[in-house]
Scaffold this active site. Structure first.
Site, PDB file in Angstrom:
ATOM      1  N   GLY A 250       0.756  -1.245   0.000  1.00 53.78           N
ATOM      2  CA  GLY A 250       0.000   0.000   0.000  1.00 53.78           C
ATOM      3  C   GLY A 250       0.785   1.294   0.000  1.00 53.78           C
TER       4      GLY A 250
ATOM      5  N   GLU B 186       3.722  -6.844   1.942  1.00 53.96           N
ATOM      6  CA  GLU B 186       3.327  -7.189   0.558  1.00 53.96           C
ATOM      7  C   GLU B 186       3.433  -5.972  -0.358  1.00 53.96           C
ATOM      8  OE1 GLU B 186      -0.729  -8.478   0.949  1.00 53.96           O
ATOM      9  OE2 GLU B 186      -0.220 -10.264   2.112  1.00 53.96           O
ATOM     10  N   PRO B 187       4.576  -5.360  -0.469  1.00 56.75           N
ATOM     11  CA  PRO B 187       4.666  -4.146  -1.291  1.00 56.75           C
ATOM     12  C   PRO B 187       4.743  -4.455  -2.786  1.00 56.75           C
ATOM     13  CG  PRO B 187       6.819  -4.681  -0.407  1.00 56.75           C
ATOM     14  CD  PRO B 187       5.877  -5.729   0.121  1.00 56.75           C
TER      15      PRO B 187
ATOM     16  N   ARG C  61       3.819  -1.477  -5.618  1.00 55.49           N
ATOM     17  CA  ARG C  61       4.117  -0.189  -6.251  1.00 55.49           C
ATOM     18  C   ARG C  61       5.383   0.469  -5.689  1.00 55.49           C
ATOM     19  NH1 ARG C  61      -0.381   2.951  -8.078  1.00 55.49           N
ATOM     20  NH2 ARG C  61      -1.558   1.819  -6.504  1.00 55.49           N
TER      21      ARG C  61
ATOM     22  N   TYR D  99      -8.560   5.401 -13.256  1.00 52.88           N
ATOM     23  CA  TYR D  99      -8.485   6.142 -11.972  1.00 52.88           C
ATOM     24  C   TYR D  99      -8.212   7.624 -12.159  1.00 52.88           C
ATOM     25  CZ  TYR D  99      -6.841   1.356 -10.832  1.00 52.88           C
ATOM     26  OH  TYR D  99      -6.661   0.010 -10.745  1.00 52.88           O
TER      27      TYR D  99
ATOM     28  N   CYS E 210     -10.767   3.310 -29.747  1.00 53.12           N
ATOM     29  CA  CYS E 210     -12.046   3.984 -29.998  1.00 53.12           C
ATOM     30  C   CYS E 210     -12.879   4.093 -28.728  1.00 53.12           C
ATOM     31  CB  CYS E 210     -12.796   3.230 -31.085  1.00 53.12           C
ATOM     32  SG  CYS E 210     -11.864   3.278 -32.601  1.00 53.12           S
TER      33      CYS E 210
END
Ligand code: LLP
Length: 423
Positions: free
Chosen positions: A239, A282-283, A285, A325, A351
């Site tokens: 996170g 649990e990294p 990013r 996002y 498209c």
């Protein structure tokens, strides 16, 4: 110095001009810096030094075999969410014994395969899943190590699509239900209650919610110990956020872990049963996010009445984050120019009106220019698709002045090779 930087007006990855990558492998193309990955690994491992801990890289953030191989060699474990990810970890030389199996919907086949491979633990998200794992472990004549993923009901204060720790999210077990479920798990013959787990969301810039989640989980560990259920590990999830825009100040890994370990030490001082507790992370990013970029070429410039568009050869199928996002990725030209800049929306050929990669960026563009979408190492390639029958991009790993192709650009014929015309 960043591992991506300008030298004489040209954008480099380490000691290699990115234009050389584009010339050799074409665009769109994901490019990763090995030195950046090494630095990210070091910052996590140094911050955990002397601690009984296991850093399980979250495979979903970037699952290329070369990346997984580097992490495995570095001693990392892996956080997986599917049997496919487990197969990737094994193919990359990772050890199943360092794999944590997360995810809300593990199938029977996935559970069986993970048990056969002897993964370190299952992060379980429901009573039904506990029963299913118990049954399959019984069939295989083993005991499955399990943790419950508990929902600490903490607001991660991040984008709603990537916030997972609130009551209303589909993830985890409600805090109040954890105790009865642990009792149930402890009574099932083919389960071995091993740990506790939580994950409250992604791209957290502040560590306060993570620390608050820890306190809630620690309280539960105390309650469990009082009942005679002693855990061997506490998994605090991933996170931690990264810098996408220059005004973002994410808490550095070292600071977060210092804050967390200080709380763990204080807890240990008052709760003797916590001495043997391993801390699991649990990294995703925060390891790979800023190690990669997406290279793209400007196909057309379209100067409209109210807006200028740069139509590039990368699209939402390559980098979905902006469409999904409204995510912001910095856009850098591979060559710096003294030309006059204009405001552009940078869009792809798909498209869909949602097919944009960046909006209202001041850039001095000409057709055929090369651009880099920065901070695309995490949730870039792994979220890509073949929408509009577009071949997925190549992936290249830069190491010093060398480049290695770590995933070939897909062949268009392969995109429909599994399809059959039944008439
Ligand atoms: N553990 C669990 C159980 C997770 O669900 C996740 C991410 C992680 C660990 C790793 O989180 P990280 O350290 O990378 O924040 N596609 C979104 C992000 C989705 C995250 C899903 N879960 C994005 O592009 O921002």
């Amino acid at each position: 110095m960043s591992h991506f930087h300008y030298q004489n007006g040209e954008l480099y990855a380490e000691q290699l001009a990115l234009s050389e990558v584009a010339a050799q492998f074409g665009t769109p193309c994901y490019v990763y810096s090995r030195a950046a990955l090494q630095a990210a690994c070091d910052s996590w491992q140094q911050a955990c030094q002397g601690r009984d801990s296991l850093i399980c890289y979250s495979v979903k953030s970037n699952s290329n075999l070369a990346i997984l191989h580097i992490l495995a060699k570095q001693g990392f474990g892996f956080d997986i969410v599917s049997g496919g990810e487990l197969r990737r970890v094994l193919a990359a030389g990772g050890a199943a014994q360092k794999v944590i199996f997360s995810g809300v919907g593990k199938s029977r086949e996935e559970i069986r395969f993970a048990l056969q491979q002897q993964v370190a633990c299952f992060n379980v998200e429901s009573a039904s899943e506990l029963l299913r794992i118990n049954q399959i472990a019984g069939e295989l004549g083993c005991r499955a190590p399990i943790s419950l993923r508990v929902n600490p009901d903490v607001d991660a204060q991040t984008h709603p699509y990537i916030s997972t720790g609130l009551k209303e999210n589909k993830f985890g077990i409600a805090y109040e239900e954890a105790l009865p479920l642990y009792r149930m798990a402890a009574g099932l013959p083919h389960l071995q209650v091993h740990g506790i787990d939580c994950h409250i969301g992604s791209q957290l810039l502040d560590d306060a919610p993570l620390l608050a989640a820890f306190e809630r989980i620690a309280l539960l560990v105390d309650t469990l110990a009082a009942e005679g259920i002693h855990l061997q590990h506490l998994d605090i999830g991933g996170g931690l956020g990264i810098r996408y825009t220059s005004d973002q100040q994410p808490v550095p890994v070292g600071d977060y872990l210092q804050h967390l370990f200080a709380r763990i030490d204080a807890w240990r001082a008052r709760s003797a049963h916590t001495q043997a507790l391993r801390i699991v992370f649990e990294p995703g990013r925060s390891i790979i996010g800023n190690c990669g970029l997406l290279l793209s070429r400007v196909e057309y410039l379209k100067h409209g009445a109210g807006k200028n568009f740069a139509i590039v050869d990368a699209a939402m199928n390559d980098l979905l984050r902006p469409a999904l996002y409204q995510a912001w990725h910095e856009v850098l030209p591979l060559q710096q120019h003294a030309r006059a800049a204009q405001l552009y929306d940078i869009v792809g050929p798909v498209c869909e009106s949602a097919d944009w990669l960046a909006r209202a960026r001041e850039l001095a563009l000409q057709e055929d220019d090369l651009l880099a979408f920065m901070s695309a190492g995490a949730y870039g390639m792994t979220m890509s698709s073949n929408y509009n029958t577009r071949a997925r991009a190549a992936e290249v790993l830069v190491d010093g002045a060398q480049m290695h192709l770590i995933r070939e650009r897909e062949q268009l014929d392969s995109l429909f090779a599994l399809e059959k015309i039944p008439f």
